[in-house]
Design a protein around this motif. Structure first.
Motif, PDB file in Angstrom:
ATOM      1  N   MET A   1       0.824  -1.209   0.000  1.00 59.95           N
ATOM      2  CA  MET A   1       0.000   0.000   0.000  1.00 59.95           C
ATOM      3  C   MET A   1       0.863   1.266   0.000  1.00 59.95           C
ATOM      4  O   MET A   1       0.365   2.367   0.225  1.00 59.95           O
ATOM      5  N   SER A   2       2.165   1.111  -0.218  1.00 63.73           N
ATOM      6  CA  SER A   2       3.066   2.257  -0.106  1.00 63.73           C
ATOM      7  C   SER A   2       2.778   3.344  -1.125  1.00 63.73           C
ATOM      8  O   SER A   2       3.171   4.491  -0.941  1.00 63.73           O
ATOM      9  N   ASP A   3       2.101   2.978  -2.236  1.00 67.66           N
ATOM     10  CA  ASP A   3       1.832   3.967  -3.275  1.00 67.66           C
ATOM     11  C   ASP A   3       0.489   4.667  -3.073  1.00 67.66           C
ATOM     12  O   ASP A   3       0.107   5.513  -3.884  1.00 67.66           O
ATOM     13  N   ARG A   4      -0.225   4.316  -1.989  1.00 68.50           N
ATOM     14  CA  ARG A   4      -1.524   4.945  -1.726  1.00 68.50           C
ATOM     15  C   ARG A   4      -1.406   5.943  -0.589  1.00 68.50           C
ATOM     16  O   ARG A   4      -0.629   5.737   0.347  1.00 68.50           O
ATOM     17  N   PRO A   5      -2.182   7.047  -0.644  1.00 71.81           N
ATOM     18  CA  PRO A   5      -2.175   7.983   0.473  1.00 71.81           C
ATOM     19  C   PRO A   5      -2.632   7.278   1.748  1.00 71.81           C
ATOM     20  O   PRO A   5      -3.518   6.424   1.723  1.00 71.81           O
ATOM     21  N   VAL A   6      -2.025   7.618   2.861  1.00 71.52           N
ATOM     22  CA  VAL A   6      -2.354   6.982   4.131  1.00 71.52           C
ATOM     23  C   VAL A   6      -3.758   7.365   4.578  1.00 71.52           C
ATOM     24  O   VAL A   6      -4.143   8.541   4.532  1.00 71.52           O
ATOM     25  N   VAL A   7      -4.519   6.372   4.979  1.00 72.99           N
ATOM     26  CA  VAL A   7      -5.831   6.585   5.590  1.00 72.99           C
ATOM     27  C   VAL A   7      -5.861   5.787   6.892  1.00 72.99           C
ATOM     28  O   VAL A   7      -5.675   4.568   6.871  1.00 72.99           O
ATOM     29  N   THR A   8      -6.065   6.476   7.999  1.00 72.83           N
ATOM     30  CA  THR A   8      -6.193   5.806   9.298  1.00 72.83           C
ATOM     31  C   THR A   8      -7.612   5.994   9.803  1.00 72.83           C
ATOM     32  O   THR A   8      -8.387   6.789   9.256  1.00 72.83           O
ATOM     33  N   ARG A   9      -7.938   5.271  10.870  1.00 76.03           N
ATOM     34  CA  ARG A   9      -9.302   5.391  11.406  1.00 76.03           C
ATOM     35  C   ARG A   9      -9.315   5.096  12.891  1.00 76.03           C
ATOM     36  O   ARG A   9      -8.438   4.404  13.411  1.00 76.03           O
ATOM     37  N   ILE A  10     -10.303   5.609  13.564  1.00 76.58           N
ATOM     38  CA  ILE A  10     -10.628   5.210  14.926  1.00 76.58           C
ATOM     39  C   ILE A  10     -12.019   4.614  14.861  1.00 76.58           C
ATOM     40  O   ILE A  10     -12.906   5.145  14.191  1.00 76.58           O
ATOM     41  N   ALA A  11     -12.211   3.457  15.522  1.00 80.58           N
ATOM     42  CA  ALA A  11     -13.492   2.747  15.379  1.00 80.58           C
ATOM     43  C   ALA A  11     -14.028   2.322  16.743  1.00 80.58           C
ATOM     44  O   ALA A  11     -14.085   1.130  17.057  1.00 80.58           O
ATOM     45  N   PRO A  12     -14.442   3.276  17.562  1.00 79.30           N
ATOM     46  CA  PRO A  12     -14.936   2.930  18.899  1.00 79.30           C
ATOM     47  C   PRO A  12     -16.363   2.378  18.871  1.00 79.30           C
ATOM     48  O   PRO A  12     -17.134   2.653  17.952  1.00 79.30           O
ATOM     49  N   SER A  13     -16.674   1.593  19.891  1.00 78.51           N
ATOM     50  CA  SER A  13     -18.045   1.119  20.086  1.00 78.51           C
ATOM     51  C   SER A  13     -18.731   2.024  21.105  1.00 78.51           C
ATOM     52  O   SER A  13     -18.184   2.276  22.174  1.00 78.51           O
ATOM     53  N   PRO A  14     -19.907   2.526  20.797  1.00 79.04           N
ATOM     54  CA  PRO A  14     -20.600   3.437  21.723  1.00 79.04           C
ATOM     55  C   PRO A  14     -21.327   2.667  22.825  1.00 79.04           C
ATOM     56  O   PRO A  14     -22.554   2.559  22.831  1.00 79.04           O
ATOM     57  N   THR A  15     -20.570   2.128  23.734  1.00 77.99           N
ATOM     58  CA  THR A  15     -21.167   1.278  24.770  1.00 77.99           C
ATOM     59  C   THR A  15     -20.816   1.772  26.173  1.00 77.99           C
ATOM     60  O   THR A  15     -20.715   0.983  27.101  1.00 77.99           O
ATOM     61  N   GLY A  16     -20.611   3.059  26.319  1.00 71.94           N
ATOM     62  CA  GLY A  16     -20.298   3.612  27.636  1.00 71.94           C
ATOM     63  C   GLY A  16     -19.295   4.733  27.514  1.00 71.94           C
ATOM     64  O   GLY A  16     -19.316   5.512  26.569  1.00 71.94           O
ATOM     65  N   MET A  17     -18.371   4.797  28.469  1.00 74.74           N
ATOM     66  CA  MET A  17     -17.385   5.874  28.495  1.00 74.74           C
ATOM     67  C   MET A  17     -16.386   5.723  27.347  1.00 74.74           C
ATOM     68  O   MET A  17     -16.222   4.643  26.777  1.00 74.74           O
ATOM     69  N   MET A  18     -15.717   6.840  27.033  1.00 72.38           N
ATOM     70  CA  MET A  18     -14.622   6.788  26.072  1.00 72.38           C
ATOM     71  C   MET A  18     -13.326   6.648  26.861  1.00 72.38           C
ATOM     72  O   MET A  18     -12.874   7.575  27.520  1.00 72.38           O
ATOM     73  N   HIS A  19     -12.741   5.456  26.806  1.00 67.75           N
ATOM     74  CA  HIS A  19     -11.584   5.121  27.628  1.00 67.75           C
ATOM     75  C   HIS A  19     -10.348   5.889  27.164  1.00 67.75           C
ATOM     76  O   HIS A  19     -10.202   6.226  25.983  1.00 67.75           O
ATOM     77  N   ILE A  20      -9.430   6.143  28.100  1.00 70.80           N
ATOM     78  CA  ILE A  20      -8.195   6.848  27.768  1.00 70.80           C
ATOM     79  C   ILE A  20      -7.376   6.064  26.746  1.00 70.80           C
ATOM     80  O   ILE A  20      -6.665   6.651  25.922  1.00 70.80           O
ATOM     81  N   GLY A  21      -7.488   4.729  26.765  1.00 70.95           N
ATOM     82  CA  GLY A  21      -6.794   3.924  25.771  1.00 70.95           C
ATOM     83  C   GLY A  21      -7.322   4.189  24.375  1.00 70.95           C
ATOM     84  O   GLY A  21      -6.553   4.267  23.408  1.00 70.95           O
ATOM     85  N   THR A  22      -8.628   4.348  24.249  1.00 70.27           N
ATOM     86  CA  THR A  22      -9.229   4.700  22.955  1.00 70.27           C
ATOM     87  C   THR A  22      -8.762   6.077  22.522  1.00 70.27           C
ATOM     88  O   THR A  22      -8.501   6.316  21.337  1.00 70.27           O
ATOM     89  N   ALA A  23      -8.651   6.991  23.481  1.00 72.43           N
ATOM     90  CA  ALA A  23      -8.188   8.346  23.173  1.00 72.43           C
ATOM     91  C   ALA A  23      -6.758   8.315  22.637  1.00 72.43           C
ATOM     92  O   ALA A  23      -6.430   9.012  21.664  1.00 72.43           O
ATOM     93  N   ARG A  24      -5.895   7.519  23.261  1.00 70.76           N
ATOM     94  CA  ARG A  24      -4.514   7.437  22.761  1.00 70.76           C
ATOM     95  C   ARG A  24      -4.481   6.804  21.372  1.00 70.76           C
ATOM     96  O   ARG A  24      -3.727   7.251  20.493  1.00 70.76           O
ATOM     97  N   THR A  25      -5.300   5.769  21.150  1.00 73.66           N
ATOM     98  CA  THR A  25      -5.360   5.164  19.818  1.00 73.66           C
ATOM     99  C   THR A  25      -5.800   6.191  18.787  1.00 73.66           C
ATOM    100  O   THR A  25      -5.248   6.263  17.687  1.00 73.66           O
TER     101      THR A  25
END
Length: 467
Positions: A1-25
Motif C-alpha cells: 500500500m506504499s503507493d496509496r495515500p495513508v488513511v487511518t481510522r478510529i473505530a470505537p463502540s458506543p457502549t459507555g465511556m470513552m476510555h483513555i486507551g481509545t483516546a490514545r489510539t
C-alpha cells in the motif's frame, strides 16, 4: 500500500465511556495521518443495538472534539452497512473462500469436545460438502481458513507475528439470523473506507490473522497493521477504576487541558529523544508508528500534572478565565458579570502553582467572596489592639500607592521597616483579612487581585469589627 495515500481510522463502540486507551489510539491515528499528509476517519461500531444509544455516540463525539481530534470526513456507522457486509459474505461463498455450516447446536458442542480432546480447532464436516447436500435448516456462514502453512502479520509495533493456520478456526462470518460478525464487518468497512493502516490496541492482534484471511479471500490489499500496547496503572497492573480516572470526560472534569492530554498521551508508548514537552506541530513532524514501543505504558499522574501546569502557565488568560468561571459555576457559585474581569486579573498571579483547572479555581476563590467576609477564628485571634493599629496605619500607607505588585511590595517592606518589625508581625493577619482564610498569593499579589477599592473595603470591614 506504499503507493496509496495513508488513511487511518478510529473505530470505537458506543457502549459507555470513552476510555483513555481509545483516546490514545485516536491520537496515534490522527498523528500518523497528519504526519504523512493522509486522512483520519471515524467509524462508529454500533452493532450492539441495546447499548449503542444516541447518548453513548455523543460521548465519543464530545471526547474526540475536546481532545481536538475530529475526523476529516463524516463518521461511518457500521450498523447501517449490514447489507454490504452480507453481500461480501455471499461473494466469499461464491469464491469458495467460505461455506455454509449446517451443524446443529448439539453437533457443534460434540465437535468442540472432540476438538478439545484431540488438541485442535473446530472443523465442521460441512467444510467440504457440496451445495446439493444442504439440508433445509438454519446455517452459519464460515470462512474456509487454510489448514496448512502460516498466516503472517507484519506488525509495525510487534514485528512479524506468525500464526499457524492449523490453529486458526473457520470463523463465523454470518450468524444463523444473517447478522454479520465483528471480524467480517471490520474488514469490509476498512476496505470500503480505503483504510491503509489499522492502528489499534494489541488486544486485537489475534483478530489481525483472521482478518488477513478475509482480505485474502476477497483478493483485497491487506492493510498495514500496528497494534499498540495497553496502558497500565502506576503499579504496572492493567488500568482499572482503582487507579483513578479512565474516561476522557473524567480528565476534563478533573481540570486537565486538552493540549496537555495530547502531549501526555503521545508520550504513552512513543517519544522523541528526551523531549517531554512539545507542540502538536512538533508531534506531527516527529511521529512515526514504527517508533511506538511494544511494552505497556504506565499512567504517571505526576508527569501529567507537570505537563498540565506547563500548559496552564502558557494558556491565554481569557481562555483560562472562561474555564475557571465554568469550574466555579459547576460548584454552584453564583458569578456576577463583574467577577469575570476580577478573575482575569487574578489568574496571572496564581496560575504558576496550579496543576489543574480545579486548583486554579481554588486559588481564585478569595476574590469572589462578598463583603463583609466571614473571618476565620485564627485571623480574629490575631486582631488585637496592636495589630489593628498597625493594619490601620498600613491601610493609610498603601492607599496612596500605585496599585501594582512592585509598588505595593515596596510599600509593605518600607512600612515594616518604619514600624521596626518583621512582616510576620502583621502579614498573616492582613492575609486573613483580605482572603477570608482562602488560599491567596503573596500580600502584594492579593491586593492587586482584589483591586484597590475592594482591598481597602475589606481592611475597613475588619478594622471596624468590635474587638
Amino acid at each position: 500500500m506504499s503507493d496509496r495515500p495513508v488513511v487511518t481510522r478510529i473505530a470505537p463502540s458506543p457502549t459507555g465511556m470513552m476510555h483513555i486507551g481509545t483516546a490514545r489510539t485516536a491520537l496515534f491515528n490522527w498523528l500518523y495521518a497528519r504526519h504523512t499528509g493522509g486522512k483520519f476517519l471515524m467509524r462508529i461500531e454500533d452493532t450492539d443495538r441495546e447499548r449503542s444509544t444516541e447518548a453513548a455516540v455523543q460521548v465519543i463525539f464530545d471526547g474526540l472534539k475536546w481532545l481536538g481530534l475530529e475526523a476529516d470526513e463524516p463518521p461511518v456507522f457500521q450498523f447501517a452497512r449490514v447489507d454490504r457486509h452480507r453481500e461480501v459474505a455471499q461473494e466469499l461463498l461464491a469464491r469458495g473462500a467460505a461455506y455454509k455450516d449446517f451443524m446443529s447446536a448439539e453437533e457443534l458442542e460434540a465437535e468442540r469436545e472432540k476438538a478439545r480432546a484431540e488438541g485442535r480447532v473446530v472443523r465442521s464436516p460441512w467444510r467440504d460438502a457440496t451445495p446439493n447436500d444442504a439440508p433445509a435448516r438454519p446455517f452459519v456462514v464460515r470462512l474456509k481458513s487454510p489448514q496448512e502453512g502460516e498466516t503472517l502479520v507484519d506488525d509495525q509495533v510487534k514485528g512479524q507475528v506468525r500464526f499457524q493456520n492449523k490453529d486458526l478456526d473457520d470463523l463465523i462470518l454470518l450468524r444463523t439470523d444473517g447478522t454479520p460478525t465483528y471480524n467480517l464487518a471490520v474488514v469490509v468497512d476498512d476496505h470500503d473506507m480505503g483504510v491503509t493502516h489499522v492502528i489499534r490496541g494489541d488486544d486485537h492482534l489475534n483478530n489481525a490473522a483472521r482478518q488477513t484471511l478475509i482480505y485474502q479471500g476477497m483478493g483485497w490489499d491487506v492493510p498495514v497493521w500496528a497494534h499498540l500496547p495497553l496502558i497500565h496503572g502506576p503499579d504496572g497492573a492493567k488500568l482499572s477504576k482503582r487507579h483513578g480516572a479512565q474516561a476522557v470526560s473524567e480528565f476534563d472534569d478533573m481540570g486537565y487541558l486538552p493540549e496537555a492530554m495530547r502531549n501526555y498521551l503521545a508520550k504513552l508508548g512513543w517519544g522523541h529523544g528526551d523531549d517531554e514537552i512539545f507542540s502538536d506541530e512538533q508531534a506531527i513532524a516527529w511521529f512515526d508508528i514504527k517508533d511506538v514501543v511494544g511494552a505497556p505504558a504506565r499512567l504517571d499522574w505526576a508527569k501529567l500534572n507537570h505537563l498540565n501546569n506547563h500548559y496552564i502557565r502558557q494558556a491565554d488568560v481569557e481562555r483560562l478565565t472562561t474555564l475557571t468561571a465554568n469550574v466555579h459555576r459547576g460548584r454552584d457559585w453564583k458569578l456576577r458579570e463583574a467577577d469575570l474581569p476580577v478573575l482575569a486579573r487574578t489568574i496571572p498571579l496564581v496560575r504558576d502553582g496550579a496543576k489543574t483547572m480545579l486548583e486554579l479555581a481554588d486559588a481564585t476563590v478569595f476574590v469572589l467572596k462578598q463583603r463583609p467576609l466571614e473571618l476565620p477564628e485564627k485571623t480574629l485571634g490575631m486582631l488585637n489592639d496592636e495589630t489593628r493599629g498597625r493594619l490601620s496605619r498600613l491601610r493609610d500607607r498603601v492607599a496612596g500607592q500605585d496599585w501594582t505588585v512592585s509598588a505595593l511590595e515596596q510599600a509593605i517592606r518600607s512600612f515594616a521597616e518604619a514600624e521596626g518589625v518583621g512582616i510576620g508581625k502583621f502579614g498573616p493577619a492582613l492575609r486573613g483579612v483580605l482572603s477570608g482564610g482562602s488560599p491567596a498569593p503573596d500580600l502584594a499579589g492579593t491586593l492587586v487581585a482584589l483591586g484597590k477599592d475592594e482591598s481597602l473595603g475589606r481592611l475597613d470591614d475588619a478594622l471596624s469589627r468590635s474587638a
